[in-house]
Motif scaffolding. Structure first.
Motif, short mmCIF file in Angstrom:
data_model
loop_
_atom_site.label_atom_id
_atom_site.label_comp_id
_atom_site.label_asym_id
_atom_site.label_seq_id
_atom_site.Cartn_x
_atom_site.Cartn_y
_atom_site.Cartn_z
N GLY A 183 0.78 -1.22 -0.12
CA GLY A 183 -0.08 -0.05 -0.10
C GLY A 183 0.72 1.23 -0.02
N SER A 184 0.59 2.09 1.09
CA SER A 184 1.53 3.31 1.30
C SER A 184 2.86 3.22 0.56
CB SER A 184 1.40 3.87 2.64
OG SER A 184 1.95 5.05 2.73
N GLY A 185 3.04 4.07 -0.27
CA GLY A 185 4.50 4.23 -0.86
C GLY A 185 4.54 3.98 -2.31
N ILE A 186 3.60 3.17 -2.80
CA ILE A 186 3.63 2.62 -4.09
C ILE A 186 3.43 3.97 -4.96
CG2 ILE A 186 1.96 1.66 -5.98
CD1 ILE A 186 1.18 -0.46 -3.83
N GLY A 187 4.18 3.94 -6.09
CA GLY A 187 4.10 5.24 -7.06
C GLY A 187 5.31 6.08 -6.62
N THR A 188 6.20 6.04 -5.54
CA THR A 188 7.11 6.85 -5.24
C THR A 188 8.17 6.91 -6.40
OG1 THR A 188 6.79 6.62 -3.01
CG2 THR A 188 8.92 7.39 -3.58
N ALA A 189 8.96 7.88 -6.73
CA ALA A 189 9.56 7.92 -7.97
C ALA A 189 10.99 7.06 -8.05
CB ALA A 189 10.16 9.43 -8.43
N SER A 190 11.27 6.90 -6.75
CA SER A 190 12.51 6.07 -6.44
C SER A 190 12.61 5.21 -5.28
CB SER A 190 13.92 6.90 -6.23
OG SER A 190 14.81 6.25 -5.82
N SER A 191 13.23 3.96 -5.21
CA SER A 191 13.27 2.96 -4.28
C SER A 191 14.49 3.09 -3.52
CB SER A 191 12.86 1.54 -4.79
OG SER A 191 11.58 1.67 -5.41
N THR A 192 15.37 4.00 -3.81
CA THR A 192 16.54 4.09 -3.16
C THR A 192 16.67 4.95 -1.80
OG1 THR A 192 17.04 6.13 -4.62
CG2 THR A 192 18.22 3.78 -5.43
#
Length: 285
Positions: A183-192
Motif C-alpha cells: 500500500g502506502s509508498g507505491i508510486g514513489t519516484a525512487s526506491s533508493t
C-alpha cells in the motif's frame, strides 16, 4: 560466490541527530473509523528492537531503537539516500559517545533513518549526534546486470545466504508477500530511500499468507512487484526487502519494507527461513 563491484564502492560519512517523536495530531483514525491516541515515529524507543514482532504494539509506525534526522533538508536527503541497512553508526556526542550500532532502515515520508544500538540507550538523549559510514549505493551484481541492488551494505548483502541455481538467485526469506497487499509508498519516484507498507486492514489475509509473525529486520520477498525505478505491480517481477517499522492502524498502511534487491524478470526466487533477519546475519547468531 556472487561477483560484485564492492571494491569500487565509495564510503562517505553522513550525520543526523536523534529526532524527537512526532505526531501529526492527537488522534489516528483506524480502519474502523475509531479515533485513537498512540505513540508513533521518532525518538528513542527503549523496549522495541530489531528481532521483535512488528504486530501487537500499542503504537503506530513504531521505529525500533533510535531514529535520527538532519534538520537541514538537503543534508537529510543525502542522509536518507546514502544510509544503507547494515551500515555502521556511531554516537559522536553526549554521554553515549562512542557507542556503535547499525542502520536497520530508512522510513519514507518522514525521511527518518532507523538505527539499532545494543547498549547505552539510557545514556542517549534527543539531539545527540550520530554519524554513519554510508556504504552500499551503487552495488552491482556483475553476473546479473538486470538485478538491481540498493539500500544495503555490501558486507551484509554477501551474508544473506543467496544461492545461484539455474541462472537464478534464491534467497532465504521470513515471508512472501503478494503484491496486492502493498500500500502506502507505491508510486514513489525512487526506491533508493524510504519504504512502502504491507497493508494490514485485512488481518485474516495477513495470517493466511503467514505474515502475522513478521519481526523487525525480517527479510521478505514481494511477488510480482518491481522496485527498479519506483514501486509498482509487474507480473513476474520480484522485490526483496527488509521490514523496518511496525504495524499501523490507518487504512493503506502497515509494517514498512525498505527494498534491497529487485528485478523486472523472473530471476529472483525465495525459500522460507524463519531466521532470515538482519540481526541474525549482523550478530552472527
Amino acid at each position: 560466490m556472487l561477483r560484485t563491484n564492492i571494491d569500487k564502492l565509495v564510503m562517505q560519512s553522513v550525520q543526523g541527530c536523534i529526532k524527537h517523536p512526532v505526531t501529526a495530531n492527537p488522534y489516528y483514525i483506524t480502519g474502523e473509523g475509531k479515533p485513537i491516541t498512540l505513540p508513533a515515529m521518532g525518538g528513542i524507543t527503549y523496549n522495541v528492537k530489531t528481532g521483535d514482532p512488528v504486530f501487537g504494539w500499542a503504537g503506530d509506525h513504531i521505529e525500533p531503537g533510535v531514529t535520527i534526522k538532519n534538520e537541514e533538508d538537503v543534508a537529510n536527503d543525502a542522509l536518507s539516500l546514502l544510509s544503507c541497512i547494515g551500515n555502521e553508526a556511531t554516537v559522536i556526542s553526549g554521554d553515549a559517545k562512542g557507542t556503535k550500532g547499525y542502520v536497520t532502515g530508512t522510513h519514507g515520508g518522514v525521511e527518518h533513518v532507523i538505527i539499532n544500538f545494543d547498549e547505552n540507550l539510557e545514556k542517549m538523549v534527543i539531539g545527540d549526534s550520530v554519524m554513519i559510514k554510508a556504504w552500499g549505493q551503487g552495488l552491482e551484481l556483475l553476473d546479473y546486470p538486470n538485478v538491481k541492488v540498493m539500500n544495503i551494505s555490501p558486507d551484509l548483502f554477501l551474508k544473506l545466504g543467496i544461492r545461484e541455481e539455474d541462472g537464478k538467485l534464491k534467497i532465504p526469506v521470513a515471508g512472501i508477500v503478494p503484491a496486492y497487499l502493498m500500500g502506502s509508498g507505491i508510486g514513489t519516484a525512487s526506491s533508493t530511500r524510504g519504504d512502502f507498507d504491507i497493508m494490514t486492514t485485512d488481518m485474516d489475509e495477513i495470517k493466511r499468507n503467514g505474515l502475522d509473525q513478521l519481526r523487525f529486520g525480517d527479510i521478505v520477498l514481494i511477488k510480482d512487484f518491481d522496485s527498479s525505478y519506483g514501486r509498482a505491480y509487474l507480473k513476474g517481477a520480484a522485490t526483496v526487502g527488509v521490514v523496518i517499522h511496525g504495524d499501523c492502524v490507518r487504512m493503506g498502511h502497515g509494517p514498512g519494507v525498505t527494498a534491497i534487491m529487485t528485478c523486472k524478470e523472473s530471476l529472483i526466487e525465495s525459500f522460507i527461513d524463519k531466521n532470515a533477519n538482519i540481526s541474525t546475519y549482523i550478530r552472527g547468531k
